[in-house]
Design an enzyme around this catalytic site. Structure first.
Site, PDB file in Angstrom:
ATOM      1  N   SER A  47       0.896  -1.204  -0.144  1.00 47.33           N
ATOM      2  CA  SER A  47       0.070   0.078  -0.046  1.00 47.33           C
ATOM      3  C   SER A  47       1.074   1.204  -0.064  1.00 47.33           C
ATOM      4  CB  SER A  47      -0.941   0.129   1.240  1.00 47.33           C
ATOM      5  OG  SER A  47      -0.168   0.247   2.582  1.00 47.33           O
TER       6      SER A  47
ATOM      7  N   TYR B 241       8.108   6.130  17.131  1.00 52.84           N
ATOM      8  CA  TYR B 241       8.161   6.094  15.575  1.00 52.84           C
ATOM      9  C   TYR B 241       9.733   6.477  15.115  1.00 52.84           C
ATOM     10  CZ  TYR B 241       7.143   7.288  10.739  1.00 52.84           C
ATOM     11  OH  TYR B 241       7.228   7.383   9.455  1.00 52.84           O
TER      12      TYR B 241
HETATM   13  N1  LIG Z   1       2.594   8.704   5.356  1.00 52.07           N
HETATM   14  C1  LIG Z   1       3.468   9.476   5.891  1.00 52.07           C
HETATM   15  O1  LIG Z   1       3.096  10.681   6.196  1.00 52.07           O
HETATM   16  C2  LIG Z   1       5.021   9.219   5.991  1.00 52.07           C
HETATM   17  C3  LIG Z   1       6.026  10.464   6.375  1.00 52.07           C
HETATM   18  C4  LIG Z   1       7.169  10.125   6.673  1.00 52.07           C
HETATM   19  C5  LIG Z   1       7.497   9.063   6.265  1.00 52.07           C
HETATM   20  N2  LIG Z   1       6.887   7.764   5.907  1.00 52.07           N
HETATM   21  C6  LIG Z   1       7.447   6.410   5.890  1.00 52.07           C
HETATM   22  O2  LIG Z   1       7.003   6.037   4.409  1.00 52.07           O
HETATM   23  C7  LIG Z   1       6.979   4.537   4.392  1.00 52.07           C
HETATM   24  C8  LIG Z   1       5.739   4.233   3.825  1.00 52.07           C
HETATM   25  O3  LIG Z   1       4.647   4.537   4.459  1.00 52.07           O
HETATM   26  P1  LIG Z   1       3.121   4.699   3.677  1.00 52.07           P
HETATM   27  O4  LIG Z   1       2.942   6.078   4.444  1.00 52.07           O
HETATM   28  O5  LIG Z   1       3.076   4.405   2.428  1.00 52.07           O
HETATM   29  O6  LIG Z   1       2.224   3.840   4.938  1.00 52.07           O
HETATM   30  P2  LIG Z   1       1.568   2.504   4.423  1.00 52.07           P
HETATM   31  O7  LIG Z   1       0.500   2.687   3.366  1.00 52.07           O
HETATM   32  O8  LIG Z   1       0.888   2.164   5.736  1.00 52.07           O
HETATM   33  O9  LIG Z   1       2.752   1.395   4.074  1.00 52.07           O
HETATM   34  C9  LIG Z   1       3.524   0.717   5.122  1.00 52.07           C
HETATM   35  C10 LIG Z   1       3.764  -0.679   4.396  1.00 52.07           C
HETATM   36  O10 LIG Z   1       4.424  -1.382   5.511  1.00 52.07           O
HETATM   37  C11 LIG Z   1       4.128  -2.805   5.457  1.00 52.07           C
HETATM   38  N3  LIG Z   1       4.361  -3.482   6.868  1.00 52.07           N
HETATM   39  C12 LIG Z   1       3.976  -2.686   8.016  1.00 52.07           C
HETATM   40  N4  LIG Z   1       4.326  -3.732   8.809  1.00 52.07           N
HETATM   41  C13 LIG Z   1       5.077  -4.716   8.217  1.00 52.07           C
HETATM   42  C14 LIG Z   1       5.778  -6.083   8.763  1.00 52.07           C
HETATM   43  N5  LIG Z   1       5.602  -6.262   9.967  1.00 52.07           N
HETATM   44  N6  LIG Z   1       6.127  -6.578   7.759  1.00 52.07           N
HETATM   45  C15 LIG Z   1       6.173  -6.348   6.426  1.00 52.07           C
HETATM   46  N7  LIG Z   1       5.621  -5.213   5.909  1.00 52.07           N
HETATM   47  C16 LIG Z   1       5.124  -4.459   6.916  1.00 52.07           C
HETATM   48  C17 LIG Z   1       2.562  -2.705   5.259  1.00 52.07           C
HETATM   49  O11 LIG Z   1       2.095  -3.745   4.542  1.00 52.07           O
HETATM   50  P3  LIG Z   1       1.389  -4.918   5.372  1.00 52.07           P
HETATM   51  O12 LIG Z   1       0.375  -4.254   6.421  1.00 52.07           O
HETATM   52  O13 LIG Z   1       0.695  -5.478   4.337  1.00 52.07           O
HETATM   53  O14 LIG Z   1       2.496  -5.685   5.998  1.00 52.07           O
HETATM   54  C18 LIG Z   1       2.677  -1.474   4.119  1.00 52.07           C
HETATM   55  O15 LIG Z   1       2.518  -1.924   2.792  1.00 52.07           O
HETATM   56  C19 LIG Z   1       7.096   4.165   5.867  1.00 52.07           C
HETATM   57  O16 LIG Z   1       8.691   3.740   6.078  1.00 52.07           O
HETATM   58  C20 LIG Z   1       6.852   5.357   6.596  1.00 52.07           C
HETATM   59  O17 LIG Z   1       7.142   5.259   7.718  1.00 52.07           O
HETATM   60  C21 LIG Z   1       5.470   8.328   5.500  1.00 52.07           C
END
Ligand SMILES: NC(=O)c1ccc[n+]([C@@H]2O[C@H](COP(=O)([O-])OP(=O)(O)OC[C@H]3O[C@@H](n4cnc5c(N)ncnc54)[C@H](OP(=O)(O)O)[C@@H]3O)[C@@H](O)[C@H]2O)c1
Length: 257
Positions: free
Chosen positions: A15, A156
């Site tokens: 996702s 986090y």
């Molecule tokens: N969104 C923001 O505002 C933001 C800001 C700064 C940094 N980030 C970073 O960007 C990156 C992507 O996040 P996103 O915003 O795209 O959120 P997201 O849609 O929630 O994506 C998180 C991903 O991590 C996977 N994941 C979580 N726990 C896992 C586990 N135990 N084993 C394997 N996979 C796991 C989830 O897949 P499953 O649930 O299918 O395992 C999902 O595909 C992350 O590193 C986040 O910290 C996001």
């Protein structure tokens, strides 16, 4: 087809930014290995990529689980003659004040379990392969809030800072043997992760597709960091004048709390 012939492993590809980045990397010719826990979502991303003529492989794995992470790393090395890039993107976020976390050490443990140890596990498993082939690029996904610290995300952000530090050490130790690294400092991005916080519903945010372009840049150009101007300035401010920055931000943060 800038990435033709290259294999990119991307964690958290079911996702959000990881899924969008996988689609874009595949469009540039990369063979993408998609890692996450939710099988249906992973298979949907894989199907999308294949429909556009790309090549994708799905690996269902909980990277916080020691045995599952070891097994998936072995499977990746078995399935692919070469792996060129690892994108450590999988993560979870927890928004909770420290004052409300005094009996919740497990919040700190579970963010570290995936955001730090999950990424380190996968990286360590691929390092021998990178050294043997003479090259390998590791992209670690972090947050702008490690550059300009904000309240409410201590578990986090600590896990992200640990990952950054590990990534810098990797570069310092093995950069001369062909292993390069990029740290990506995302600002707020509209994804399932940020959607979990109602307070962010009306906040302006970067789109997931745009954030995915940052990961593409990290893979294609291999800069040591990808960041925003506010993030870079915040990092500079914290490195040179932390007392001033803290004084200026404290009243603002009190309102946020
Ligand atoms: N969104 C923001 O505002 C933001 C800001 C700064 C940094 N980030 C970073 O960007 C990156 C992507 O996040 P996103 O915003 O795209 O959120 P997201 O849609 O929630 O994506 C998180 C991903 O991590 C996977 N994941 C979580 N726990 C896992 C586990 N135990 N084993 C394997 N996979 C796991 C989830 O897949 P499953 O649930 O299918 O395992 C999902 O595909 C992350 O590193 C986040 O910290 C996001």
């Amino acid at each position: 087809m800038k990435l033709a012939g290259r294999t990119v492993v991307i964690s958290g590809a079911s996702s959000g930014i990881g899924a969008d980045a996988a689609r874009k990397l595949a469009r540039l010719g990369a063979t993408v290995c998609l890692l996450a826990r939710r099988e249906d979502e992973l298979l949907a991303v894989k199907a999308d990529i294949e429909k556009s003529g790309g090549v994708a492989h799905a690996y269902v794995v909980d990277l916080a689980d020691v045995d599952e992470a070891a097994a998936v790393a072995a499977q990746l090395l078995d399935d692919h003659r070469r792996i060129d890039v690892l994108v450590n993107n999988a993560a979870r976020s927890i928004r909770r004040p420290i004052a409300d976390s005094t009996d919740r050490l497990h919040d700190y443990e579970r963010t570290m379990a995936i955001n730090y140890f999950g990424a380190v596990r996968l990286t360590l498993a691929l390092v021998p392969h990178f050294l043997e082939q003479g090259h390998g690029h590791v992209v670690s996904v972090s947050s702008m809030s490690t550059q300009i610290p904000i309240p409410l995300f201590s578990a986090y952000l600590a896990s992200k800072s640990a990952l950054e530090s590990f990534t810098r050490s990797l570069d310092a130790e093995l950069g001369s043997q062909g292993i390069s690294t990029t740290i990506v400092y995302f600002p707020m991005v509209r994804t399932p992760m940020s959607a979990a916080t109602d307070a962010y519903d009306n906040m302006p945010m970067m789109s997931s597709a745009r954030a995915a372009n940052w990961l593409v840049k990290a893979v294609v150009d291999k800069p040591s960091r990808v960041t925003s101007i506010p993030g870079a300035l915040g990092g500079l401010g914290m490195a040179t004048l932390p007392g001033v920055v803290t004084k200026v931000t404290r009243p603002l943060f009190r309102r946020m709390g």
